[in-house]
Scaffold this motif. Structure first.
Motif, PDB file in Angstrom:
ATOM      1  N   ILE A 180      49.064  14.667  -8.166  1.00  0.00           N
ATOM      2  CA  ILE A 180      49.878  15.715  -7.779  1.00  0.00           C
ATOM      3  C   ILE A 180      50.948  14.584  -6.609  1.00  0.00           C
ATOM      4  CG2 ILE A 180      50.655  17.467  -5.840  1.00  0.00           C
ATOM      5  CD1 ILE A 180      48.102  19.523  -6.952  1.00  0.00           C
ATOM      6  N   PRO A 181      51.549  14.484  -6.765  1.00  0.00           N
ATOM      7  CA  PRO A 181      52.593  13.187  -5.851  1.00  0.00           C
ATOM      8  C   PRO A 181      53.020  14.062  -4.994  1.00  0.00           C
ATOM      9  CG  PRO A 181      54.099  13.993  -7.811  1.00  0.00           C
ATOM     10  CD  PRO A 181      52.824  15.147  -7.670  1.00  0.00           C
ATOM     11  N   GLU A 182      52.851  12.749  -3.947  1.00  0.00           N
ATOM     12  CA  GLU A 182      53.024  12.454  -2.577  1.00  0.00           C
ATOM     13  C   GLU A 182      53.989  13.494  -1.865  1.00  0.00           C
ATOM     14  OE1 GLU A 182      52.138   9.959   1.878  1.00  0.00           O
ATOM     15  OE2 GLU A 182      52.115   8.976  -0.198  1.00  0.00           O
ATOM     16  N   GLY A 183      53.716  14.546  -0.873  1.00  0.00           N
ATOM     17  CA  GLY A 183      53.875  15.114  -0.392  1.00  0.00           C
ATOM     18  C   GLY A 183      55.493  16.391  -1.279  1.00  0.00           C
ATOM     19  N   VAL A 184      54.029  16.665  -1.964  1.00  0.00           N
ATOM     20  CA  VAL A 184      54.857  17.877  -3.206  1.00  0.00           C
ATOM     21  C   VAL A 184      53.521  19.005  -3.236  1.00  0.00           C
ATOM     22  CG1 VAL A 184      54.956  18.542  -6.169  1.00  0.00           C
ATOM     23  CG2 VAL A 184      56.246  16.496  -4.731  1.00  0.00           C
ATOM     24  N   ASP A 185      54.223  20.231  -2.706  1.00  0.00           N
ATOM     25  CA  ASP A 185      52.978  21.053  -2.921  1.00  0.00           C
ATOM     26  C   ASP A 185      52.587  21.526  -4.722  1.00  0.00           C
ATOM     27  OD1 ASP A 185      51.810  23.563  -2.870  1.00  0.00           O
ATOM     28  OD2 ASP A 185      53.121  24.374  -0.872  1.00  0.00           O
ATOM     29  N   GLY A 186      51.391  20.921  -4.742  1.00  0.00           N
ATOM     30  CA  GLY A 186      51.525  21.500  -6.194  1.00  0.00           C
ATOM     31  C   GLY A 186      51.179  22.680  -6.531  1.00  0.00           C
ATOM     32  N   GLU A 187      51.465  24.269  -5.705  1.00  0.00           N
ATOM     33  CA  GLU A 187      50.871  25.543  -5.437  1.00  0.00           C
ATOM     34  C   GLU A 187      52.151  25.604  -6.180  1.00  0.00           C
ATOM     35  OE1 GLU A 187      48.289  27.277  -6.991  1.00  0.00           O
ATOM     36  OE2 GLU A 187      47.709  25.161  -6.668  1.00  0.00           O
ATOM     37  N   VAL A 239      54.366  24.565  -7.577  1.00  0.00           N
ATOM     38  CA  VAL A 239      55.399  23.781  -9.146  1.00  0.00           C
ATOM     39  C   VAL A 239      54.430  24.606  -9.939  1.00  0.00           C
ATOM     40  CG1 VAL A 239      54.960  21.152 -10.562  1.00  0.00           C
ATOM     41  CG2 VAL A 239      55.728  21.446  -8.140  1.00  0.00           C
ATOM     42  N   ARG A 240      52.868  24.879 -10.186  1.00  0.00           N
ATOM     43  CA  ARG A 240      52.801  25.852 -10.536  1.00  0.00           C
ATOM     44  C   ARG A 240      53.208  27.167 -10.640  1.00  0.00           C
ATOM     45  NH1 ARG A 240      47.024  27.253 -11.826  1.00  0.00           N
ATOM     46  NH2 ARG A 240      47.347  27.810  -9.329  1.00  0.00           N
ATOM     47  N   THR A 241      53.579  27.981  -9.637  1.00  0.00           N
ATOM     48  CA  THR A 241      53.996  28.995  -8.949  1.00  0.00           C
ATOM     49  C   THR A 241      55.311  28.812 -10.258  1.00  0.00           C
ATOM     50  OG1 THR A 241      53.126  29.688  -6.878  1.00  0.00           O
ATOM     51  CG2 THR A 241      55.071  31.300  -8.256  1.00  0.00           C
ATOM     52  N   MET A 242      56.133  27.857 -10.254  1.00  0.00           N
ATOM     53  CA  MET A 242      57.522  28.315 -10.393  1.00  0.00           C
ATOM     54  C   MET A 242      57.635  27.829 -12.312  1.00  0.00           C
ATOM     55  SD  MET A 242      60.841  25.073 -10.043  1.00  0.00           S
ATOM     56  CE  MET A 242      62.833  25.385 -11.079  1.00  0.00           C
ATOM     57  N   LEU A 243      56.623  27.319 -13.034  1.00  0.00           N
ATOM     58  CA  LEU A 243      56.505  26.967 -14.103  1.00  0.00           C
ATOM     59  C   LEU A 243      56.204  27.772 -14.724  1.00  0.00           C
ATOM     60  CD1 LEU A 243      53.607  23.522 -14.007  1.00  0.00           C
ATOM     61  CD2 LEU A 243      55.895  24.028 -15.321  1.00  0.00           C
ATOM     62  N   LEU A 244      55.498  28.449 -14.006  1.00  0.00           N
ATOM     63  CA  LEU A 244      54.716  30.652 -14.505  1.00  0.00           C
ATOM     64  C   LEU A 244      55.445  31.284 -14.475  1.00  0.00           C
ATOM     65  CD1 LEU A 244      52.386  32.004 -15.774  1.00  0.00           C
ATOM     66  CD2 LEU A 244      51.959  32.322 -13.071  1.00  0.00           C
ATOM     67  N   VAL A 288      55.874  21.662 -21.658  1.00  0.00           N
ATOM     68  CA  VAL A 288      55.234  21.527 -20.648  1.00  0.00           C
ATOM     69  C   VAL A 288      55.847  20.857 -19.989  1.00  0.00           C
ATOM     70  CG1 VAL A 288      52.937  20.198 -21.556  1.00  0.00           C
ATOM     71  CG2 VAL A 288      53.292  22.136 -19.551  1.00  0.00           C
ATOM     72  N   LEU A 289      56.385  19.230 -20.751  1.00  0.00           N
ATOM     73  CA  LEU A 289      56.813  18.064 -20.036  1.00  0.00           C
ATOM     74  C   LEU A 289      57.987  18.211 -19.346  1.00  0.00           C
ATOM     75  CD1 LEU A 289      55.447  14.945 -22.856  1.00  0.00           C
ATOM     76  CD2 LEU A 289      54.551  15.008 -20.022  1.00  0.00           C
ATOM     77  N   SER A 290      58.100  19.437 -20.644  1.00  0.00           N
ATOM     78  CA  SER A 290      60.436  19.707 -20.410  1.00  0.00           C
ATOM     79  C   SER A 290      60.186  20.054 -18.922  1.00  0.00           C
ATOM     80  CB  SER A 290      60.687  19.859 -21.109  1.00  0.00           C
ATOM     81  OG  SER A 290      60.580  21.150 -21.550  1.00  0.00           O
ATOM     82  N   ALA A 291      59.468  21.010 -18.971  1.00  0.00           N
ATOM     83  CA  ALA A 291      59.420  22.844 -17.864  1.00  0.00           C
ATOM     84  C   ALA A 291      58.929  21.703 -15.898  1.00  0.00           C
ATOM     85  CB  ALA A 291      58.432  23.402 -18.190  1.00  0.00           C
ATOM     86  N   LEU A 304      59.318  19.649 -11.218  1.00  0.00           N
ATOM     87  CA  LEU A 304      59.483  18.295  -9.544  1.00  0.00           C
ATOM     88  C   LEU A 304      60.426  18.494  -9.409  1.00  0.00           C
ATOM     89  CD1 LEU A 304      56.865  16.584 -11.712  1.00  0.00           C
ATOM     90  CD2 LEU A 304      56.217  17.320  -9.397  1.00  0.00           C
ATOM     91  N   ILE A 305      61.377  18.498 -10.174  1.00  0.00           N
ATOM     92  CA  ILE A 305      63.140  17.486  -9.084  1.00  0.00           C
ATOM     93  C   ILE A 305      63.591  19.094  -8.522  1.00  0.00           C
ATOM     94  CG2 ILE A 305      65.264  17.623  -9.934  1.00  0.00           C
ATOM     95  CD1 ILE A 305      64.629  15.935 -12.985  1.00  0.00           C
ATOM     96  N   ARG A 306      63.015  20.105  -9.125  1.00  0.00           N
ATOM     97  CA  ARG A 306      63.421  21.040  -7.882  1.00  0.00           C
ATOM     98  C   ARG A 306      62.723  21.109  -6.801  1.00  0.00           C
ATOM     99  NH1 ARG A 306      67.652  24.285  -9.159  1.00  0.00           N
ATOM    100  NH2 ARG A 306      68.137  26.430  -8.836  1.00  0.00           N
ATOM    101  N   ASN A 307      61.613  20.479  -6.431  1.00  0.00           N
ATOM    102  CA  ASN A 307      60.322  20.412  -5.349  1.00  0.00           C
ATOM    103  C   ASN A 307      60.878  19.082  -4.664  1.00  0.00           C
ATOM    104  OD1 ASN A 307      58.548  22.960  -5.236  1.00  0.00           O
ATOM    105  ND2 ASN A 307      58.731  23.187  -6.963  1.00  0.00           N
ATOM    106  N   GLY A 308      61.625  18.926  -5.606  1.00  0.00           N
ATOM    107  CA  GLY A 308      61.756  17.302  -4.088  1.00  0.00           C
ATOM    108  C   GLY A 308      61.507  16.155  -4.896  1.00  0.00           C
TER     109      GLY A 308
END
Length: 423
Positions: A327-334, A336-341, A377-380, A385-389
């Motif tokens: 998970i990239p530094e500074g990104v909230d992994g959860e 991102v997962r929530t947005m994907l779902l 999954v790659l496109s989403a 990730l863009i949406r989460n900075g």
């Protein structure tokens, strides 16, 4: 009175390390009419399933059948049927599920000996062999594919070494059966436990197992048939009977074998599902199926790297069907997962223990291992990730995956030789 509506499950693209999307042919098979468990039509299906499971496990073992229950039921059944109080068990731990084997063995009164390495790595086979020689256990219990870390433990040398030393090798192949090589006979593995909800693309609810005559000898010594169905020849004194009734492999043999001694009521629809799932595996061909998993893994990896993300692990120790992404530094992994779902209907997984919140785990298993799923999954993931900075290489991930697919082949190594896989 509260009125409940009929189930209307949302459509998902499931890209976790299990469960995965179920093959539509399996879903159709599950809708067949229910049969009695001793109906000749049904017992014929039981026999056919056993024969096909031998093919998937790459074994000539007499015994290959499912345990009714999730994958854990298979682990419980084998370990509680083999282990007697005080038996020495050596367990190499390189992720969450080595701890599960330990838990089950402890509850069955075993004398536990552990090896541990850092999560994200595996053991050199010689390390395990040397520890087996030192400890002299009755059983080596080991995970083949560790989905919590995306790692795969080589066993081709461990099995033969244990056989020479008189040690039973019991393997958790829940994540690997049907997705990569599990050579039960060639690797001289004594008992192997698989799962339905991963590379077989069958719903969770059965655990296919296989074991050889070395295990069967132990079961014969511990066999105690329940009184309600026992005959005079079954009524013998047993010093250490198998503690579980439900998971008693000695009784299950009589249920799955010609005797058809009543034990439990078979999970009819799940047997339909498993039969169809393993039929599909064999129809595709083991070599072709394993190559398909590695091919789509390559597209996923290239896409992730081109996006600017890094992998938690790669190389020979990587589990082909599970790709772990830092998970990239500074990104909230959860988030991102929530947005994907919520926005895309895609599910990927987090991890456990020391890796929780540090990696994502993307599964590409069985029916979920398809080009459209990899590209989706790659496109989403890029959009989320863009949406989460996150700072990523916009647009490059999908193009890199498309390059793999348009090339249509890649070089893989097996036994030191290169071969071309074409898709």
């Amino acid at each position: 009175m509260v009125s409940f509506q009929e189930i209307n499950s949302p459509l998902r693209t499931i890209m976790t390390p299990g469960p995965v999307e179920v093959d539509p042919r399996v879903l159709r098979a599950m809708s067949n009419p229910i049969l009695g468990q001793f109906d000749p039509a049904f017992t014929t299906m039981m026999n056919e399933t056993m024969e096909m499971l031998r093919g998937v496990f790459q074994t000539k073992n007499k015994w290959a059948f499912p345990i009714d229950g999730t994958s854990r039921s298979g682990l419980e059944a084998v370990l509680c049927s083999v282990l007697e109080p005080g038996d020495k068990v050596l367990i190499p731990i390189f992720g969450r599920f080595g701890h599960l084997l330990t838990e089950i063995a402890e509850r069955n009164g075993a004398d536990i000996h552990l090896m541990e390495c850092e999560w994200g790595t595996v053991f050199d086979q010689e390390e395990i062999i040397n520890e087996v020689k030192r400890v002299k256990p009755k059983v080596l219990a080991v995970v083949h594919g560790e989905t919590s870390t995306g790692c795969m433990q080589p066993l081709d040398k461990v099995g033969p070494a244990c056989r020479k030393l008189g040690v039973l090798t019991i393997v958790d192949a829940v994540a690997t059966i049907g997705g990569t090589e599990v050579k039960v006979d060639e690797w001289q593995l004594d008992a192997v436990i698989g799962g339905t909800q991963k590379c077989l693309s069958v719903p969770s609810g059965m655990a296919p197992i296989t074991y050889n005559e070395r295990v069967e000898e132990i079961l014969a010594r511990r066999k105690k048939v329940e009184k309600g169905v026992a005959t005079d020849q079954d009524r013998v004194n047993v010093q250490h009977p198998i503690r579980s009734n439900y998971f008693d492999l000695s009784q299950l043999q009589d249920y799955w074998g010609p005797r058809r001694l009543n034990h439990h009521t078979e999970a009819t629809s799940m047997l339909y599902a498993l039969r169809e799932g393993v039929r599909i595996v064999l129809q595709e061909g083991l070599k072709e199926r394993f190559s398909r998993h590695r091919f789509h893994e390559r597209a996923l990896i290239e896409g992730i790297k081109a996006m600017g993300l890094t992998l938690f692990n790669e190389g020979d120790q990587k589990l082909p069907m599970v790709t772990c992404v830092n998970i990239p530094e500074g990104v909230d992994g959860e988030k991102v997962r929530t947005m994907l779902l919520e926005q895309f209907g895609i599910e990927i997984a987090s991890s456990f223990g020391p890796l929780h919140g540090k990696i994502w785990r993307i599964g590409a298993m069985g029916y979920s291992c398809r080009k459209e799923n990899i590209l989706f999954v790659l496109s989403a993931l890029e959009a989320s990730l863009i949406r989460n900075g996150a700072k990523i290489q916009v647009g490059r991930g999908l193009q890199a995956a498309l390059d793999v697919y348009e090339a249509g082949s890649f070089q893989e190594k097996e036994n030191g030789k290169e071969s071309t896989v074409i898709k």
